[in-house]
Enzyme design. Structure first.
Site, PDB file in Angstrom:
ATOM      1  N   ASN A 181       0.818  -1.199   0.000  1.00 46.22           N
ATOM      2  CA  ASN A 181       0.000   0.000   0.000  1.00 46.22           C
ATOM      3  C   ASN A 181       0.856   1.255   0.000  1.00 46.22           C
ATOM      4  O   ASN A 181       1.719   1.424   0.873  1.00 46.22           O
ATOM      5  CB  ASN A 181      -0.891   0.019   1.250  1.00 46.22           C
ATOM      6  CG  ASN A 181      -1.775   1.242   1.321  1.00 46.22           C
ATOM      7  OD1 ASN A 181      -2.736   1.367   0.577  1.00 46.22           O
ATOM      8  ND2 ASN A 181      -1.447   2.164   2.234  1.00 46.22           N
ATOM      9  N   GLU A 182       0.676   2.097  -0.997  1.00 48.32           N
ATOM     10  CA  GLU A 182       1.295   3.416  -1.083  1.00 48.32           C
ATOM     11  C   GLU A 182       2.784   3.399  -0.735  1.00 48.32           C
ATOM     12  O   GLU A 182       3.241   4.098   0.178  1.00 48.32           O
ATOM     13  CB  GLU A 182       0.522   4.417  -0.207  1.00 48.32           C
ATOM     14  CG  GLU A 182      -0.937   4.542  -0.644  1.00 48.32           C
ATOM     15  CD  GLU A 182      -1.736   5.592   0.125  1.00 48.32           C
ATOM     16  OE1 GLU A 182      -1.233   6.085   1.151  1.00 48.32           O
ATOM     17  OE2 GLU A 182      -2.848   5.914  -0.321  1.00 48.32           O
ATOM     18  N   PRO A 183       3.576   2.609  -1.460  1.00 46.19           N
ATOM     19  CA  PRO A 183       5.009   2.523  -1.150  1.00 46.19           C
ATOM     20  C   PRO A 183       5.759   3.827  -1.382  1.00 46.19           C
ATOM     21  O   PRO A 183       6.838   4.035  -0.805  1.00 46.19           O
ATOM     22  CB  PRO A 183       5.501   1.429  -2.111  1.00 46.19           C
ATOM     23  CG  PRO A 183       4.536   1.464  -3.251  1.00 46.19           C
ATOM     24  CD  PRO A 183       3.203   1.788  -2.620  1.00 46.19           C
TER      25      PRO A 183
END
Length: 498
Positions: A181-183
């Site tokens: 998620n949202e790296p």
């Protein structure tokens, strides 16, 4: 006297042409939500996603997780006090599939997951915390995959998790995996794991490695990635040091295309991004709840409209040019990795208690269908946001009795993007239309339907404060055409039968 007569004459109807001679499938998975409350929302979402910042350090063996900067960088049992391996994932999966929804589960790929549920605040204050408060999270187990997993080896294997989930899933609805998620924000949201900003090279190598491991144990389950947080995420990976003026999505897609050639199979099935509009009205971002209603109503146009320029910092980065998000990304897919599907697994247009929220939500769903999006999930939708739920129900439960918008999209012409949006679909002997009036006045509409001769039509109107309970109205049907007056600020679903 003449002026008085003119004021009483009905406004000339806007003609909307619907071509029922050609159709294209609408993905059923665009009507999704993140971790929906099935019992309270009373909305038949078609896809449920388990995601968010909590999943990045989620330990599936014990259900421990770390909130990152969402809450004190604390490790605790928020995701599940039960120590049953995979309890959080199993209960999520069972609820989604019992409601006939596809399930999307986020697989942690950041390298570490929480080792405990102490709930004692910032783990970074613990000496040598990565070794004492976390376990390594690896993509592939070297030995036999088992369930329950070995919880004493201080290592968590993500292919073991995926193999178990694939084994227990229902055969009736799909199970898919999201690569974390949202790296692009990890150095901020999960500074306890990533203390430096990840680069293009970092996340490409990461996604290839984890996708390879997941595909080896669950080859039929789709892989989504990289779940960019938003505009700067999928343009520059939030200012990555190796950006070099290159658009991140171009580089990522090309790299995943090359990875397929080397692996002899697809590793990435669906490109995924998040979209939280930055559009503003009256000085307020539209995701705030009030004072920006007209801007919220127009904001979905930035998903597609090549003539619409919203008020936002994103437009400023484009030199005042329109965003046209979906055509932009679809063009990148075609250029760099044809055949890759597109998903927006987080988005929110606000307006939880206002008809503007209903209008924006319904308009976005119509746009997703028209532009061939494969999957989409609203973030934060709940029973406390009835206006947004109404936007969903205009498509998935328009009469309150389970009736849905059709599954095959029809071409529509004659709309005026600033004042109205019209979406049409067909299912055999039934034509469905979602008509959105974005103005503060009623609009007479004439639907000129080509290739479908309706005999009767019913309208289900959501307007004003009555968005939760649509008002049923008759429509005039003659010569295959349908006439209806759309109330001011309204979303109406029309069902035409022959």
């Amino acid at each position: 006297m003449l002026l008085s007569i003119l004021l009483t004459l009905p406004a000339q109807a806007t003609t909307i042409v619907i071509d029922a001679t050609h159709s294209r499938p609408i993905s059923p998975y665009i009507y999704g939500a993140n971790d929906p409350d099935w019992d309270k929302s009373h909305t038949p979402f078609t896809l449920a996603r388990l995601g968010g910042n909590r999943m990045t350090a989620y330990n599936w063996e014990t259900n421990a997780s770390n909130a990152g900067n969402d809450y004190r960088f604390q490790s605790d049992g928020y995701m599940g006090e039960s120590n049953e391996p995979g309890w959080t994932l199993r209960t999520f999966l069972e609820k989604a599939q019992s409601h006939g929804a596809a399930a999307m589960v986020t697989i942690p790929t950041a390298g570490y997951v929480s080792a405990d549920k102490k709930g004692d605040g910032d783990v970074r204050k613990t000496p040598n915390y990565l070794e004492t408060r976390f376990y390594k999270s690896l993509p592939k187990k070297p030995g036999k995959l088992i369930y329950p997993p070995d919880t004493t080896d201080r290592v968590v294997y993500q292919d073991e998790c995926a193999a178990w989930l694939d084994k227990i899933k229902s055969p009736k609805t799909p199970l898919w995996f999201m690569l974390d998620n949202e790296p692009d924000l990890w150095s901020s949201t999960h500074n306890e794991i990533w203390t430096r900003k990840p680069t293009y090279a970092d996340i490409i190598e990461n996604n290839i490695t984890f996708a390879t491991a997941l595909k080896a144990v669950a080859p039929k389950d789709l892989i989504f990635g990289p779940a960019n947080y938003g505009w700067q995420g999928f343009r520059t990976f939030q200012g990555a040091s190796d950006a070099g003026g290159r658009d991140f999505l171009d580089v990522y897609l090309a790299a995943m295309h090359d990875a397929e050639k080397k692996a002899g199979k697809r590793l990435l099935d669906v490109l995924d991004v998040h979209w939280y509009p930055e559009a503003r009205g009256n000085g307020k971002r539209i995701t705030e709840d009030s004072g920006n209603e007209d801007a919220r109503i127009q904001a979905p146009r930035s998903q597609w409209d090549p003539t619409y320029v919203e008020d936002s910092w994103i437009v400023q980065t484009l030199g005042g040019k329109p965003i046209a998000l979906l055509p932009r990304i679809l063009k990148q897919i075609d250029a760099n990795y044809p055949g890759t599907r597109l998903s927006i697994s987080e988005y929110d247009y606000g307006g939880k208690n206002d008809i503007s929220g209903t209008i924006a939500q319904a308009d976005v769903l119509g746009i997703f269908g028209r532009y061939g999006l494969f999957a989409a999930c609203n973030w934060g939708i709940s029973a406390e946001k009835p206006a947004q739920l109404a936007g969903f129900n205009a498509f998935v439960n328009f009469d309150g009795k389970g009736s849905k918008f059709g599954g095959k999209e029809l071409n529509v012409t004659g709309e005026s993007a600033a004042s109205d949006s019209v979406y049409a679909a067909i299912d055999g002997t039934r034509l469905t239309i979602v008509a959105i009036n974005k103005t503060h006045s009623a609009i007479p509409l004439h639907f000129d339907v080509k290739g479908f001769r309706g005999q009767s039509a019913k309208a289900y109107v959501r307007a004003g404060d009555a968005f939760s309970h649509p008002v049923k109205q008759d429509c005039s049907v003659a010569g295959g055409g349908v006439d209806f007056e759309a109330p001011a600020l309204s979303v109406t679903t029309i069902e035409v039968t022959n």
